[in-house]
Design an enzyme around this catalytic site. Structure first.
Site, mmCIF file in Angstrom:
data_model
loop_
_atom_site.group_PDB
_atom_site.id
_atom_site.type_symbol
_atom_site.label_atom_id
_atom_site.label_comp_id
_atom_site.label_asym_id
_atom_site.label_seq_id
_atom_site.Cartn_x
_atom_site.Cartn_y
_atom_site.Cartn_z
ATOM 1 N N LYS A 97 0.810 -1.220 0.000
ATOM 2 C CA LYS A 97 0.000 0.000 0.000
ATOM 3 C C LYS A 97 0.845 1.273 0.000
ATOM 4 O O LYS A 97 0.420 2.313 -0.490
ATOM 5 C CB LYS A 97 -0.956 -0.014 1.183
ATOM 6 C CG LYS A 97 -2.083 -1.031 1.039
ATOM 7 C CD LYS A 97 -3.040 -0.959 2.199
ATOM 8 C CE LYS A 97 -4.265 -1.820 1.966
ATOM 9 N NZ LYS A 97 -3.945 -3.233 1.791
ATOM 10 N N GLU A 143 -6.718 1.586 -2.757
ATOM 11 C CA GLU A 143 -5.757 0.513 -2.986
ATOM 12 C C GLU A 143 -6.100 -0.188 -4.292
ATOM 13 O O GLU A 143 -7.184 0.017 -4.859
ATOM 14 C CB GLU A 143 -5.766 -0.506 -1.842
ATOM 15 C CG GLU A 143 -7.084 -1.255 -1.696
ATOM 16 C CD GLU A 143 -7.076 -2.184 -0.501
ATOM 17 O OE1 GLU A 143 -6.153 -2.101 0.320
ATOM 18 O OE2 GLU A 143 -8.014 -3.000 -0.390
#
Length: 703
Positions: A150, A322
């Protein structure tokens, strides 16, 4: 178990018709295009079954892997070959790369489809496959690394000019640093696993104390679920929508966006209800989100199906959340409105074929809604896991526009080792209202016995006025049910309908018992009671109602609180489903249980109601029966779910304050803090770290 599509198949029109948009249907005839001879599916449950079905349509042999407790699972039976890769714990089976690689060598599989979860976003697994000359049906290791982390993905998103959420772009080292960073960003903040997904390893913190607790729990969950405890912190966008874009890329530099999915109905950061398209987006915002998603995919040379998730605020500003470098759980709703089989597209791309479609080819045809049916108790935190064996299971595939992706059958076990999902229930319609009405009917016709399930919650969500109007956000459940989910709240008419149906069921069962006694082969002569009208005492929600009922064939005339209702049905009491008509209104109910003492559990409008029915004479006599005293639970802590004790924070003699953490239980890879219900001294501790506990097991006792 149901077929892949509630409409029979992607290739031919089934009994409910085909959902394929015509431009794509003509191109879809290329099922016989040569790809692989044999594919191993490194997963279990419904997604393994889903992949196997497309492989069969493409003429590809399949290999299932399984843990020892999954040896009789549906995905094992469906595959051409099956290999056991270890015992029940995922770390020793479905995450056991060495065992899975050995299974690949043993079976000669040319490619591996990872499904979702487990090893689907593990770059080391993809590298191991590449070293053996086996194709990974997914993106290359660079994309997995870049998007799976991430922190790195956020930096790449910024570089690709994708809107991002303000936050800290590095790895958080410890709880103290987490607090410092959170203060700099400004509360509230989201703490989440760098390598995470699926809602695991995520916590919202509103102050320093919650940040410290969130860091501890998120790092533990991340390590347990992903083998990587690194965390990042970013600004929490309060009250957003969660909308994601499905992307599809090939190895030739082409990439498409396949419209959006609305995924805002969530509990504990995990999705519950999804739909496509989103009622909120206009064409301009949809295009902007799609183009940014494709820009990000191209930035990492993405070549497979993937999903770019965004948070969208009330003004339609959207921020990159994401990218999931795998097939998403909720992919069926996209397949319904576009006509594409995403698994087939992934297999084709993995073989090296270019995409068959242009962006202009991708339609939005109709509307699709997906409900995730879980073995969970929705009355506990919107869904705490339930375990058990499915004693009876019947999917509503007889209804039009219904698709069910499942990997279970009657007799299947829902265990503590794996995700408690029973199935994904998908309905499709020409518009949103038709899709929702079909979902309502499908939920009413879904038979699940042996475990707790969340159908009551799912049904309440889809009929809620806010949901119907599209007034939703990721806080929908907590906003609509601030005191927790309590089930369906009956209107006055619905209450009378339920009482009339329950009374009719009671009388029908009494009449059936009489017919059995009067059978011609009976050796003992029975005097037939002449009962024209049944005088009943019916208890519902601690209220007692005096009801009269009489019948003429299949029609019962019932008087409830001054209102007369006519109830009609076949009264097949052996059937798990009963279609009942009350004054012209059709209802599908389930009588889950009834006993000789007058207790009856009826599933009505999704919620199970406990009804106690006696004749007036029996009710008078029942007043003299002693009632069992309720257990005093103020001094004990019981496990609200089955799971494994991760940590115990107290010992006998310790003083604890109300709300203080007593122990931590992990269930389905989610860690739950158990706290003291009152201030007191610990009398005894009945568990230790590593113990497996069941729902209701005594954990700690206070003096």
């Amino acid at each position: 178990m149901a077929g892949l599509w509630g409409v029979s198949a992607l290739v031919t029109a089934g009994r409910h018709g085909s959902w394929w948009p015509q431009p794509l249907m003509r191109r879809a005839a290329l099922w016989t295009l040569k790809t692989f001879d044999k594919i191993l599916i490194a997963n279990r449950g419904e997604i393994a079954c889903r992949v196997i079905k497309t492989c069969k349509k493409m003429g590809i042999k399949t290999v299932a892997v399984h843990s020892d407790v999954d040896a009789s699972s549906v995905h094992v039976k469906m595959a051409d070959e099956a290999v056991c890769v270890g015992p029940a714990p995922t770390s020793k089976s479905y995450l056991n790369m060495d065992a899975i690689m050995e299974a690949i060598r043993k079976t000669g599989a040319q490619a591996v489809h990872p499904g979702y979860g487990f090893l689907s976003e593990n770059k080391e697994f993809a590298k191991c496959l590449a070293a053996e000359g086996v194709i990974f049906i997914g993106p290359d290791t660079h994309a997995i690394q870049a998007m799976g982390d991430k922190i790195e993905s956020k930096l790449l998103a910024k570089k690709a000019k994708v809107n991002t959420i303000p936050g800290f772009d590095g790895v958080v080292k410890d709880a103290d640093e987490a607090v410092r960073i959170a203060r700099e960003i400004g509360y509230p903040v989201m703490i989440k696993a760098s390598a995470g997904g699926g809602g695991k390893g995520m916590r919202i913190a509103w102050d320093d104390e919650e940040t410290r607790d969130g860091f501890r729990f998120s790092s533990q969950e991340a390590a347990s679920s992903f083998g990587d405890d690194r965390l990042l912190i970013e600004k929490f966008i309060d009250n957003p929508r969660h909308i994601e874009i499905q992307v599809l890329g090939d190895k030739h530099g082409n990439a498409l966006w396949l419209n959006e999915r609305e995924c805002s109905i969530q509990r504990r950061n995990q999705k519950v209800v999804e739909e496509a398209p989103s009622i909120f987006l206009d064409s301009e915002t949809r295009r902007a989100m799609g183009e940014q998603a494709v820009a990000l995919a191209k930035a990492v040379n993405y070549s497979s199906a993937g999903t770019v998730e965004f948070l969208v605020d009330s003004k339609k500003n959207f921020y990159f959340l994401e990218m999931n470098t795998r097939l998403q759980v909720e992919h069926p709703v996209t397949e319904c409105i576009t006509g594409l089989d995403l698994v087939q597209e992934m297999i084709r791309v993995a073989k090296g074929y270019p995409l068959r479609h242009r962006q202009a080819d991708i339609p939005i045809n109709g509307w699709a809604v997906e409900c995730r049916v879980y073995a969970e108790d929705p009355y506990k935190s919107f869904g705490l896991p339930s375990i058990g064996r499915l004693s009876q299971y019947q999917e509503p595939i007889h209804l039009p526009g219904v698709r069910i992706d499942s990997g279970i059958q009657p007799g299947s076990d829902i265990s503590i080792y794996y995700d408690p999902m029973i199935s994904k229930l998908i309905t499709y319609g020409s518009n949103r209202m038709e899709a929702l009405k079909r979902m309502e009917d499908a939920l009413d016709n879904y038979v699940i016995r042996g475990v707790a399930h969340n159908i009551a919650l799912l049904r309440e969500v889809i009929i809620n006025s806010r949901f119907i109007e599209g007034d939703i956000s990721t806080k929908f459940l907590s906003d609509v049910y601030p005191d927790g989910f309590k089930g369906h709240k009956l209107t006055e008419d619905e209450r009378k309908q339920l009482l009339a149906i329950a009374s009719s069921l009671f009388v029908a069962s009494q009449l059936r018992a009489q017919r059995f006694q009067e059978h011609e082969n009976s050796r003992v002569p029975i005097i037939k009671p002449q009962v024209a009208t049944w005088e009943l005492s019916v208890r519902l929600h601690d209220e007692v109602h005096s009801i009269t009922a009489s019948n003429s064939g299949p029609v019962f005339s019932v008087e409830v609180d001054g209102s007369k209702l006519n109830v009609t049905s076949t009264w097949n009491l052996a059937s798990p489903l009963l279609s009942v008509t009350v004054d012209g209104t059709q209802r599908t109910i389930q009588c889950l249980s009834r006993d000789a003492s007058g207790n009856m559990n009826i599933q009505f409008l999704g919620t199970v109601y406990k009804v106690h029915i006696l004749t007036q004479l029996a009710a008078e006599l029942n007043k003299f029966m002693l009632e069992k005293a309720a257990e005093d639970t103020s001094s004990i802590l019981r496990s609200p779910m089955p799971g494994v004790v991760v940590a115990v924070s107290v010992k006998p003699g310790d003083l604890v304050a109300e709300g203080q953490e007593i122990c931590v239980i992990e269930a389905m890879k989610m860690q739950n803090s158990m706290t003291a219900g009152k201030t007191g001294k610990v009398k005894s501790v009945r568990c230790k770290a590593g113990d497996t506990v069941g729902e209701g097991d005594l954990l700690v006792e206070l003096e």
